[in-house]
Design a protein around this motif. Structure first.
Motif, short mmCIF file in Angstrom:
data_model
loop_
_atom_site.label_atom_id
_atom_site.label_comp_id
_atom_site.label_asym_id
_atom_site.label_seq_id
_atom_site.Cartn_x
_atom_site.Cartn_y
_atom_site.Cartn_z
N TYR A 72 0.45 3.79 -3.17
CA TYR A 72 -0.50 4.89 -2.98
C TYR A 72 0.08 6.07 -2.21
CZ TYR A 72 -3.63 1.16 -4.35
OH TYR A 72 -4.22 0.12 -5.01
N TRP A 89 -13.06 1.31 2.10
CA TRP A 89 -12.41 0.75 0.92
C TRP A 89 -12.76 1.53 -0.33
CZ3 TRP A 89 -13.88 -5.08 1.87
CH2 TRP A 89 -13.26 -5.52 3.04
N GLY A 129 -5.77 1.38 3.33
CA GLY A 129 -4.88 0.24 3.57
C GLY A 129 -4.90 -0.21 5.01
N LEU A 182 -3.05 6.46 3.76
CA LEU A 182 -3.02 5.01 3.93
C LEU A 182 -4.19 4.49 4.77
CD1 LEU A 182 0.81 4.53 4.61
CD2 LEU A 182 -0.44 4.02 2.51
N LEU A 225 -8.27 6.97 -2.13
CA LEU A 225 -7.08 6.56 -1.42
C LEU A 225 -6.23 7.75 -0.98
CD1 LEU A 225 -6.03 3.49 -3.55
CD2 LEU A 225 -7.07 3.50 -1.30
N PHE A 284 0.83 -1.21 0.00
CA PHE A 284 0.00 0.00 0.00
C PHE A 284 0.87 1.26 0.00
CE2 PHE A 284 -3.58 -2.67 1.36
CZ PHE A 284 -4.61 -2.08 0.62
N THR A 335 -8.06 -2.18 5.62
CA THR A 335 -7.95 -3.54 5.05
C THR A 335 -7.09 -4.43 5.92
OG1 THR A 335 -8.16 -2.60 2.82
CG2 THR A 335 -7.25 -4.81 3.00
#
Length: 303
Positions: A188, A293, A219, A216, A297, A184, A222
């Motif tokens: 990103y 999600w 990320g 982040l 990002l 990630f 997740t």
């Protein structure tokens, strides 16, 4: 004056190559779609049917559980839930609270530690970086069950067995989460953004907290969900580490009831109802966090 005489052509004609008939492109696309969708349907059925059976089984008594239509509703859902909550002075609620404690702390704290480690592996240069990251990748390949006995021996040597720390501390470091965090971070979080923050006078910690961390967040969510599900479903580690049943998570507690089903078949309804209730926090966590999600990002980090 010259005369032009036409020569007769040869009666033998050139051989004609045989052309294989190929199905039209539309039929090939249809066959590919049918094959792919068929595999997706089989995979979905493999994952959904056990959960669907659990929903129907939670509404039945011990007699109907092994007879009749498996995918038919019963009438004893509330009776089973009342027995579940009243069994052994409500011990299941304590087990459920322990699971939420272990999985919640492991997801939040362990996910944040993994995010910082992945960020450091991606953005910083230091001695031994490649060797340390290689050890992380090796740790990804090692199954968790293979580390249970070494972890138990380490915990026993310092007197941490049969405590919540014996379950919590191993969850704070996950090699796969560190690997995922570096992916990630490299994908990103542009290095130019951090460089601009350093030009403005931000140090490494401030750059991470104010610039890197907001970018982040998807990320982190997740990773935290992976951590939460993995710790919630973890069975071997608390089984080996804990002897006090008041410290059991729901997975070990339900297994304890399952071992008594042969002597007392009535425990089967407790096992089914407990499994049904244990699935609900996982579904709730996914429903509540799925919006992160889908969010941008780089939301919250545009300078």
């Amino acid at each position: 004056m010259t005369a032009v005489i036409d020569r007769p052509t040869s009666p033998t004609s050139a051989p004609v190559k045989s052309v294989r008939s190929r199905p039209p492109r539309s039929s090939r696309r249809t066959a590919a779609k049918v094959g792919v969708n068929g595999l997706l349907v089989l995979g979905s059925a493999y994952m959904v049917l056990p959960l669907l059976w659990l929903v129907f089984a939670a509404t039945k008594d011990a007699g109907d559980l092994y007879s009749g239509n498996a995918f038919a509703f019963g009438t004893d859902l509330f009776v089973n839930l009342q027995r579940l909550l009243a069994q052994d002075d409500g011990i299941f609620l304590r087990w459920l609270g322990n699971s939420i404690l272990y999985a919640g702390i492991g997801a939040v704290v362990g996910g944040f530690v993994s995010l910082m480690a992945g960020y450091a592996f991606d953005k910083f240069e230091f001695r031994g970086k490649r060797g340390l990251y290689a050890s992380v990748l090796v740790g990804v390949l090692i199954p968790n069950t293979a580390t249970v006995i070494p972890l138990y021996l380490l915990a026993a040597s310092i007197g941490l067995t049969n405590t919540i720390w014996a379950v919590l501390i191993p969850t704070l470091c996950n090699p796969f989460s560190v690997y995922l965090a570096r992916v990630f971070s490299s994908g990103y979080l542009p290095a130019e953004t951090l460089e601009a923050a350093r030009v403005d006078g931000a140090g490494p910690i401030r750059s991470f907290l104010q610039v890197g961390l907001p970018m982040l967040v998807p990320g982190f969510v997740t990773i935290a969900l992976f951590q939460f599900v993995g710790i919630w479903n973890n069975f071997m580690l608390p089984l080996i580490m804990l002897q006090n049943r008041d410290l059991f998570p729901s997975s070990v507690g339900i297994a304890l009831w399952q071992s008594q089903v042969q002597q007392n078949p009535e425990f089967s309804t407790l096992v089914i109802a407990g499994s049904f209730v244990s699935v609900l926090p996982l579904i709730l966590a996914f429903v509540m966090l799925q919006r992160f999600w889908r969010s941008g990002l780089s939301a919250g980090s545009v300078k």
